[in-house]
Design a protein around this motif. Structure first.
Motif, PDB file in Angstrom:
ATOM      1  N   LEU A 132       0.824  -1.198   0.000  1.00 40.01           N
ATOM      2  CA  LEU A 132       0.000   0.000   0.000  1.00 40.01           C
ATOM      3  C   LEU A 132       0.861   1.252   0.000  1.00 40.01           C
ATOM      4  O   LEU A 132       2.013   1.223   0.426  1.00 40.01           O
ATOM      5  N   GLN A 133       0.263   2.336  -0.452  1.00 41.45           N
ATOM      6  CA  GLN A 133       0.856   3.668  -0.315  1.00 41.45           C
ATOM      7  C   GLN A 133      -0.044   4.421   0.645  1.00 41.45           C
ATOM      8  O   GLN A 133      -1.266   4.414   0.487  1.00 41.45           O
ATOM      9  N   GLY A 134       0.541   5.073   1.663  1.00 38.97           N
ATOM     10  CA  GLY A 134      -0.270   5.755   2.654  1.00 38.97           C
ATOM     11  C   GLY A 134       0.075   7.214   2.807  1.00 38.97           C
ATOM     12  O   GLY A 134       1.199   7.632   2.525  1.00 38.97           O
ATOM     13  N   LYS A 135      -0.921   7.981   3.253  1.00 36.64           N
ATOM     14  CA  LYS A 135      -0.692   9.394   3.548  1.00 36.64           C
ATOM     15  C   LYS A 135      -1.683   9.872   4.595  1.00 36.64           C
ATOM     16  O   LYS A 135      -2.774   9.318   4.744  1.00 36.64           O
ATOM     17  N   HIS A 136      -1.283  10.891   5.310  1.00 33.98           N
ATOM     18  CA  HIS A 136      -2.098  11.526   6.341  1.00 33.98           C
ATOM     19  C   HIS A 136      -2.841  12.661   5.653  1.00 33.98           C
ATOM     20  O   HIS A 136      -2.237  13.628   5.230  1.00 33.98           O
ATOM     21  N   THR A 137      -4.182  12.558   5.520  1.00 36.88           N
ATOM     22  CA  THR A 137      -4.929  13.511   4.701  1.00 36.88           C
ATOM     23  C   THR A 137      -5.759  14.524   5.478  1.00 36.88           C
ATOM     24  O   THR A 137      -6.057  15.590   4.951  1.00 36.88           O
ATOM     25  N   GLU A 138      -6.193  14.197   6.681  1.00 36.26           N
ATOM     26  CA  GLU A 138      -6.950  15.130   7.507  1.00 36.26           C
ATOM     27  C   GLU A 138      -6.375  15.086   8.911  1.00 36.26           C
ATOM     28  O   GLU A 138      -5.906  14.052   9.364  1.00 36.26           O
ATOM     29  N   SER A 139      -6.453  16.246   9.600  1.00 36.90           N
ATOM     30  CA  SER A 139      -5.871  16.329  10.935  1.00 36.90           C
ATOM     31  C   SER A 139      -6.803  17.061  11.891  1.00 36.90           C
ATOM     32  O   SER A 139      -7.417  18.072  11.508  1.00 36.90           O
ATOM     33  N   VAL A 140      -6.862  16.587  13.118  1.00 39.40           N
ATOM     34  CA  VAL A 140      -7.605  17.289  14.165  1.00 39.40           C
ATOM     35  C   VAL A 140      -6.943  18.629  14.478  1.00 39.40           C
ATOM     36  O   VAL A 140      -7.587  19.532  14.992  1.00 39.40           O
ATOM     37  N   LEU A 141      -5.676  18.762  14.133  1.00 41.22           N
ATOM     38  CA  LEU A 141      -4.950  20.006  14.377  1.00 41.22           C
ATOM     39  C   LEU A 141      -5.316  21.101  13.377  1.00 41.22           C
ATOM     40  O   LEU A 141      -5.046  22.272  13.596  1.00 41.22           O
ATOM     41  N   ARG A 142      -5.912  20.683  12.264  1.00 41.93           N
ATOM     42  CA  ARG A 142      -6.253  21.629  11.213  1.00 41.93           C
ATOM     43  C   ARG A 142      -7.742  21.578  10.867  1.00 41.93           C
ATOM     44  O   ARG A 142      -8.131  21.689   9.711  1.00 41.93           O
ATOM     45  N   GLY A 143      -8.571  21.362  11.898  1.00 40.33           N
ATOM     46  CA  GLY A 143     -10.015  21.455  11.729  1.00 40.33           C
ATOM     47  C   GLY A 143     -10.755  20.157  11.462  1.00 40.33           C
ATOM     48  O   GLY A 143     -11.980  20.164  11.395  1.00 40.33           O
ATOM     49  N   GLY A 144     -10.059  19.047  11.304  1.00 41.00           N
ATOM     50  CA  GLY A 144     -10.725  17.776  11.065  1.00 41.00           C
ATOM     51  C   GLY A 144     -11.321  17.200  12.338  1.00 41.00           C
ATOM     52  O   GLY A 144     -10.893  17.542  13.450  1.00 41.00           O
ATOM     53  N   THR A 145     -12.305  16.324  12.179  1.00 38.79           N
ATOM     54  CA  THR A 145     -12.859  15.624  13.337  1.00 38.79           C
ATOM     55  C   THR A 145     -11.989  14.434  13.715  1.00 38.79           C
ATOM     56  O   THR A 145     -12.087  13.926  14.829  1.00 38.79           O
ATOM     57  N   HIS A 146     -11.151  13.990  12.771  1.00 36.69           N
ATOM     58  CA  HIS A 146     -10.275  12.831  12.957  1.00 36.69           C
ATOM     59  C   HIS A 146      -8.929  13.103  12.287  1.00 36.69           C
ATOM     60  O   HIS A 146      -8.832  13.940  11.400  1.00 36.69           O
ATOM     61  N   ASP A 147      -7.925  12.336  12.693  1.00 37.68           N
ATOM     62  CA  ASP A 147      -6.732  12.190  11.874  1.00 37.68           C
ATOM     63  C   ASP A 147      -7.072  11.057  10.926  1.00 37.68           C
ATOM     64  O   ASP A 147      -7.396   9.940  11.368  1.00 37.68           O
ATOM     65  N   VAL A 148      -7.070  11.340   9.636  1.00 38.20           N
ATOM     66  CA  VAL A 148      -7.461  10.353   8.633  1.00 38.20           C
ATOM     67  C   VAL A 148      -6.228   9.956   7.842  1.00 38.20           C
ATOM     68  O   VAL A 148      -5.471  10.810   7.364  1.00 38.20           O
ATOM     69  N   PHE A 149      -6.048   8.648   7.710  1.00 36.08           N
ATOM     70  CA  PHE A 149      -4.978   8.084   6.892  1.00 36.08           C
ATOM     71  C   PHE A 149      -5.632   7.399   5.703  1.00 36.08           C
ATOM     72  O   PHE A 149      -6.592   6.642   5.870  1.00 36.08           O
ATOM     73  N   GLU A 150      -5.119   7.661   4.512  1.00 36.22           N
ATOM     74  CA  GLU A 150      -5.654   7.050   3.309  1.00 36.22           C
ATOM     75  C   GLU A 150      -4.599   6.161   2.661  1.00 36.22           C
ATOM     76  O   GLU A 150      -3.435   6.554   2.563  1.00 36.22           O
ATOM     77  N   PHE A 151      -5.059   4.995   2.216  1.00 34.49           N
ATOM     78  CA  PHE A 151      -4.161   4.009   1.622  1.00 34.49           C
ATOM     79  C   PHE A 151      -4.702   3.549   0.269  1.00 34.49           C
ATOM     80  O   PHE A 151      -5.902   3.299   0.133  1.00 34.49           O
ATOM     81  N   THR A 152      -3.797   3.445  -0.695  1.00 28.33           N
ATOM     82  CA  THR A 152      -4.131   2.898  -1.996  1.00 28.33           C
ATOM     83  C   THR A 152      -3.156   1.769  -2.302  1.00 28.33           C
ATOM     84  O   THR A 152      -2.011   1.782  -1.839  1.00 28.33           O
ATOM     85  N   GLN A 153      -3.624   0.803  -3.078  1.00 28.54           N
ATOM     86  CA  GLN A 153      -2.787  -0.340  -3.416  1.00 28.54           C
ATOM     87  C   GLN A 153      -1.744   0.039  -4.453  1.00 28.54           C
ATOM     88  O   GLN A 153      -2.050   0.757  -5.409  1.00 28.54           O
ATOM     89  N   LEU A 154      -0.529  -0.449  -4.247  1.00 35.98           N
ATOM     90  CA  LEU A 154       0.542  -0.254  -5.234  1.00 35.98           C
ATOM     91  C   LEU A 154       0.525  -1.401  -6.229  1.00 35.98           C
ATOM     92  O   LEU A 154       0.285  -2.546  -5.869  1.00 35.98           O
ATOM     93  N   GLY A 155       0.832  -1.074  -7.469  1.00 37.49           N
ATOM     94  CA  GLY A 155       0.993  -2.076  -8.502  1.00 37.49           C
ATOM     95  C   GLY A 155      -0.147  -2.924  -8.706  1.00 37.49           C
ATOM     96  O   GLY A 155      -0.564  -3.883  -8.905  1.00 37.49           O
TER      97      GLY A 155
END
Length: 155
Positions: A132-155
């Motif tokens: 998988l490839q992952g990234k941190h897309t939403e943060s409680v520090l910047r107005g989000g209700t959650h810290d959201v991590f998004e993952f997509t499959q590689l290859g």
């Protein structure tokens, strides 16, 4: 034989962990620290999935979420509160709260979750048997209700 902490047990202060992270950033730079902490988190997540018997199992994503949430939440290591994992097309979204990275940070901070992202990432890769490839897309520090991590499959 391994050495144990008979009086203090397995847990230490979030203040100390955050000091380790900031010290690493000062010594290595933010990017090198992020790469190192994500890699360490991924290794921890893969080990956790194995300890929970989730590798090469036919467990549903819902059941895996419950087990990982318990192991990393208030009755486990207290790394985070894992509210849900959901599939959104080809993306897997993980909704967390009370992460180590946001603790003690002011609103508006640009701090990203690194070790925490990596731990979830490694666990998901082991559970799904996919890269998988992952990234941190939403943060409680910047107005989000959650810290959201998004993952997509590689290859």
């Amino acid at each position: 034989m391994t050495t144990s902490r008979e009086q203090l047990g397995d847990f230490s202060s979030i203040v100390c962990l955050k000091s380790i992270i900031v010290g690493m950033e000062d010594a290595l730079g933010e990017k090198a620290t992020a790469i190192s902490l994500i890699a360490a988190g991924r290794a921890r997540g893969k080990k956790l999935a194995a300890e929970l018997g989730l590798v090469n199992s036919a467990v549903s994503l819902e059941d895996a979420t419950s087990k990982v949430a318990h192991a990393l939440g208030k009755d486990g290591t207290r790394l985070l509160v894992l509210d849900k994992i959901e599939r959104d097309g080809g993306t897997i979204k993980v909704y967390t709260q009370e992460t180590i990275c946001s603790a003690g940070e002011p609103q508006g901070s640009e701090r990203k979750c690194t070790f925490t992202l990596g731990a979830v990432w490694g666990a998901l890769e082991a559970i799904l048997s996919k890269r998988l490839q992952g990234k941190h897309t939403e943060s409680v520090l910047r107005g989000g209700t959650h810290d959201v991590f998004e993952f997509t499959q590689l290859g």
